[in-house]
Design an enzyme around this catalytic site. Structure first.
Site, PDB file in Angstrom:
ATOM      1  N   GLU A 115     -69.202  85.715 -81.485  1.00 43.96           N
ATOM      2  CA  GLU A 115     -70.533  85.932 -82.057  1.00 43.96           C
ATOM      3  C   GLU A 115     -71.501  86.439 -81.003  1.00 43.96           C
ATOM      4  O   GLU A 115     -71.560  85.894 -79.888  1.00 43.96           O
ATOM      5  CB  GLU A 115     -71.032  84.596 -82.640  1.00 43.96           C
ATOM      6  CG  GLU A 115     -71.747  84.741 -83.944  1.00 43.96           C
ATOM      7  CD  GLU A 115     -70.853  85.311 -85.054  1.00 43.96           C
ATOM      8  OE1 GLU A 115     -70.965  86.536 -85.306  1.00 43.96           O
ATOM      9  OE2 GLU A 115     -70.082  84.557 -85.654  1.00 43.96           O
ATOM     10  N   THR A 163     -71.215  89.020 -79.410  1.00 44.91           N
ATOM     11  CA  THR A 163     -70.495  89.733 -78.347  1.00 44.91           C
ATOM     12  C   THR A 163     -70.420  91.228 -78.618  1.00 44.91           C
ATOM     13  O   THR A 163     -70.205  92.006 -77.697  1.00 44.91           O
ATOM     14  CB  THR A 163     -69.061  89.174 -78.215  1.00 44.91           C
ATOM     15  OG1 THR A 163     -68.527  89.011 -79.534  1.00 44.91           O
ATOM     16  CG2 THR A 163     -69.056  87.834 -77.500  1.00 44.91           C
ATOM     17  N   ASP A 164     -70.627  91.645 -79.882  1.00 44.98           N
ATOM     18  CA  ASP A 164     -70.409  93.076 -80.169  1.00 44.98           C
ATOM     19  C   ASP A 164     -71.367  93.978 -79.412  1.00 44.98           C
ATOM     20  O   ASP A 164     -70.971  94.994 -78.847  1.00 44.98           O
ATOM     21  CB  ASP A 164     -70.374  93.382 -81.685  1.00 44.98           C
ATOM     22  CG  ASP A 164     -71.657  93.100 -82.454  1.00 44.98           C
ATOM     23  OD1 ASP A 164     -72.584  92.469 -81.900  1.00 44.98           O
ATOM     24  OD2 ASP A 164     -71.727  93.514 -83.637  1.00 44.98           O
ATOM     25  N   GLY A 207     -75.900  86.476 -94.562  1.00 46.17           N
ATOM     26  CA  GLY A 207     -75.097  86.594 -93.347  1.00 46.17           C
ATOM     27  C   GLY A 207     -73.654  86.983 -93.603  1.00 46.17           C
ATOM     28  O   GLY A 207     -72.798  86.785 -92.749  1.00 46.17           O
ATOM     29  N   LEU A 208     -73.358  87.556 -94.786  1.00 46.99           N
ATOM     30  CA  LEU A 208     -71.986  87.991 -95.067  1.00 46.99           C
ATOM     31  C   LEU A 208     -71.902  89.521 -95.119  1.00 46.99           C
ATOM     32  O   LEU A 208     -70.960  90.092 -95.668  1.00 46.99           O
ATOM     33  CB  LEU A 208     -71.477  87.369 -96.380  1.00 46.99           C
ATOM     34  CG  LEU A 208     -71.407  85.831 -96.388  1.00 46.99           C
ATOM     35  CD1 LEU A 208     -70.965  85.312 -97.759  1.00 46.99           C
ATOM     36  CD2 LEU A 208     -70.471  85.302 -95.314  1.00 46.99           C
ATOM     37  N   SER A 239     -73.768  92.061 -96.622  1.00 44.56           N
ATOM     38  CA  SER A 239     -73.884  92.849 -97.842  1.00 44.56           C
ATOM     39  C   SER A 239     -74.374  94.247 -97.494  1.00 44.56           C
ATOM     40  O   SER A 239     -74.031  95.230 -98.154  1.00 44.56           O
ATOM     41  CB  SER A 239     -74.855  92.182 -98.822  1.00 44.56           C
ATOM     42  OG  SER A 239     -76.114  92.033 -98.226  1.00 44.56           O
ATOM     43  N   SER A 240     -75.146  94.349 -96.435  1.00 48.57           N
ATOM     44  CA  SER A 240     -75.733  95.621 -96.087  1.00 48.57           C
ATOM     45  C   SER A 240     -74.680  96.574 -95.496  1.00 48.57           C
ATOM     46  O   SER A 240     -74.603  97.743 -95.897  1.00 48.57           O
ATOM     47  CB  SER A 240     -76.924  95.278 -95.206  1.00 48.57           C
ATOM     48  OG  SER A 240     -77.158  96.073 -94.187  1.00 48.57           O
ATOM     49  N   GLU A 300     -77.780 101.592 -90.488  1.00 45.58           N
ATOM     50  CA  GLU A 300     -78.383 100.260 -90.380  1.00 45.58           C
ATOM     51  C   GLU A 300     -79.512 100.256 -89.333  1.00 45.58           C
ATOM     52  O   GLU A 300     -80.599  99.731 -89.552  1.00 45.58           O
ATOM     53  CB  GLU A 300     -77.288  99.255 -89.987  1.00 45.58           C
ATOM     54  CG  GLU A 300     -77.734  97.812 -89.876  1.00 45.58           C
ATOM     55  CD  GLU A 300     -77.906  97.136 -91.231  1.00 45.58           C
ATOM     56  OE1 GLU A 300     -77.251  97.550 -92.202  1.00 45.58           O
ATOM     57  OE2 GLU A 300     -78.708  96.188 -91.303  1.00 45.58           O
ATOM     58  N   ASP A 325     -69.917  94.438 -88.177  1.00 44.94           N
ATOM     59  CA  ASP A 325     -69.891  94.318 -89.639  1.00 44.94           C
ATOM     60  C   ASP A 325     -69.359  95.597 -90.289  1.00 44.94           C
ATOM     61  O   ASP A 325     -68.573  95.553 -91.241  1.00 44.94           O
ATOM     62  CB  ASP A 325     -71.303  94.022 -90.175  1.00 44.94           C
ATOM     63  CG  ASP A 325     -71.944  92.852 -89.467  1.00 44.94           C
ATOM     64  OD1 ASP A 325     -71.213  92.077 -88.812  1.00 44.94           O
ATOM     65  OD2 ASP A 325     -73.182  92.701 -89.554  1.00 44.94           O
TER      66      ASP A 325
END
Ligand code: GLA
Length: 385
Positions: free
Chosen positions: A34, A36-37, A123-124, A126-127, A159, A171
Site C-alpha cells: 500500500e 508503494t506504487d 476504495g475499491l 470504481s473510478s 485520473e 488500480d
C-alpha cells in the site's frame, strides 16, 4: 458483476435499439503493497467480481452520446472538440477519448450506456474500472485493442489530469490486466507483472467501513510529497537512488538521523512494505497462508503507526477480523482513512467472520459495515453481441 442482460435492457430502453458490444473492467482489492506504487515499488492486488460496464453502438457522426444509468444523467460530447475541464461525471469519458486519440487510436462516434456495481467512494477503484472499461469499449468499437499497460497508463493520466486525482498506477493496471483466481504482482517501475495463483482453500473478505474518505485527497498528496522529500534527503548519502523503491530497510535505518522524524516514519513504511510484498509473494507461491497473513497484519500496523492513514473504523474492522478463529490476516486496503479492509480466511470461517466483525463494528462505530466475499476476476474485456 453487471449482468449483460441488465445493460442490454438499459441500452434498449434508452436508445430503442440493441448495443453492438459491451466492454467491461473490474474494481480491485489490494492484498498487500500500500502506497508503494507512486514510490516505484511493488503491489499485489486482485481484480474483483464487481465491475463497470459500457454498452455501445457506433454512430455515423463524431458524437459520443453518453447515458450514465446509475446517475440517470446524459451528456453529448464531440470527438473533435473535447473539453479539458477537470472533474465532473463526464471527465472519465472525455479523458479516455482525448488521450486515446492523441495516442493514435481512431475512434468512432457512439451511443453509450454506462453502469457499474463497484461501490463508489469506497476504495475499491470504481473510478479506474470506469476509465479502463471506457477505453476498452471505445477502441473495441473500431476493432482495435489497446495493450494492457498502455491502457492502464492512459487511464491513470485520465485520473490525474481529467478527473483530478493524483493517484499511482496500481488500480488501472489491475483493472486492465487482472487474472481470474490470481493476484498480480506489479512492478510499478517497469510495469512488468506476474500472476500468482491464489490457493483454493482461502476466501478474500472485503469489509466496507462505509466511512467517507474526506481527508483522503489532501493527506494522499501530503504523503506523496513526504516520500519525495525522503528521497531528496537520502540522495546526499545514496546518490544512486531515484525513489524509495531503491532503499533497503537497513540503509534507511543507517541514515535515519538525516531525516526529520515524520519523514523517517513515512519512508520506513514504504521500504518495509516493499520488502513485505516480495516476502508475501514467496509465501503465496508456497501456499504458506500463515506467513502471508502475518505480513498483512504487519502491513496494517505500519500503515496505522508509521504512515498514519488508518482510522478508528478501519482499525476496528481489522482488530475484529484478526480475532476471528480462521483468519490468516487483515489490513486496510487502498488509500486509507475510510473505505475498506481486506482479510484472508479459511472457507469454513466465512459466516463466523461476517457475524463477529459486523457485531464488533456495530458496537464501536454504531452502524453496520458491508461485508463481501470477493472472487479474483479477470481484467478488462469486450464482447460483441
Ligand atoms: C489509491 C491510489 C493507488 C494507490 C493506493 C494506495 O488507491 O489510487 O494508486 O496509491 O491508493 O496504495
Amino acid at each position: 458483476m453487471i449482468a449483460a442482460q441488465a445493460i442490454i435492457d438499459a441500452f434498449q430502453q434508452h436508445y430503442g435499439t440493441l448495443p453492438a458490444l459491451i466492454g467491461r473492467a473490474p474494481g480491485r482489492v489490494n492484498l498487500i503493497g500500500e502506497h508503494t506504487d507512486y514510490n516505484e515499488g511493488w503491489v499485489l492486488p486482485v481484480a474483483i467480481d464487481l465491475d463497470a460496464a459500457v454498452a455501445a453502438r457506433p454512430r455515423t457522426d463524431r458524437t459520443l452520446q453518453l447515458y450514465a444509468h446509475d446517475l440517470e444523467t446524459e451528456a453529448t460530447l464531440n470527438l473533435d472538440s473535447i473539453s479539458q475541464e477537470v472533474g465532473g461525471w463526464t471527465s472519465y469519458t472525455r479523458g479516455m477519448a482525448a488521450l486515446l486519440q492523441e495516442a493514435g487510436y481512431q475512434l468512432k462516434g457512439a451511443d453509450l450506456v454506462v453502469m457499474g456495481d463497484v461501490p463508489r467512494a469506497s476504495g475499491l477503484s470504481s473510478s479506474a474500472a470506469l476509465e479502463v472499461a471506457m477505453g476498452t469499449t471505445l477502441t473495441a468499437l473500431s476493432g482495435q485493442t489497446v495493450p494492457g499497460v498502455e491502457l492502464a497508463q492512459l487511464s491513470q493520466r485520465t485520473e490525474n489530469n481529467w478527473v483530478g486525482v493524483n493517484s499511482g498506477i496500481m488500480d488501472q493496471m489491475i483493472s486492465a490486466l487482472g487474472k481470474r483466481d490470481h493476484a498480480l504482482l506489479i512492478d510499478c517501475r517497469d510495469y512488468s507483472t506476474q500472476a500468482i495463483p491464489i490457493p483454493s482453500n482461502v476466501r478474500i473478505m472485503v469489509c466496507d467501513s462505509k466511512k467517507s474518505r474526506e481527508l483522503a485527497h489532501s493527506a494522499y498528496n501530503e504523503r506523496r510529497a513526504q516520500c519525495e522529500e525522503a528521497v531528496r534527503l537520502l540522495q546526499s548519502v545514496l546518490p544512486g537512488i531515484r525513489a524509495l523503491r531503491d532503499v533497503r530497510p537497513d540503509e534507511l535505518e543507517a541514515h535515519a538521523d538525516l531525516l526529520p522524524p515524520i519523514i523517517l516514519q513515512r519512508a520506513r513504511h514504504i521500504v518495509t512494505e516493499d520488502a513485505r510484498v516480495l516476502d508475501s509473494v514467496k509465501a503465496l507461491r508456497a501456499s504458506d497462508l500463515a506467513t502471508f497473513g502475518h505480513l498483512m497484519n504487519e502491513s496494517h500496523r505500519s500503515l496505522r503507526d508509521d504512515y498514519e492513514v488508518s482510522s478508528k473504523e478501519l482499525d476496528t474492522l481489522v482488530e475484529a477480523a484478526q480475532q476471528v478463529p480462521g483468519t490468516y490476516g487483515s489490513r486496510l486496503t487502498g488509500a486509507g482513512f475510510g473505505g475498506c479492509t481486506v482479510s484472508l480466511v479459511v472457507p469454513e470461517a466465512v459466516d463466523r467472520f461476517k457475524e463477529r466483525v459486523a457485531a464488533a463494528y456495530r458496537q464501536v462505530v454504531g452502524y453496520e459495515p458491508e461485508i463481501y466475499v470477493c472472487v479474483a476476476a479477470d481484467g478488462a474485456s469486450a464482447a460483441r453481441l
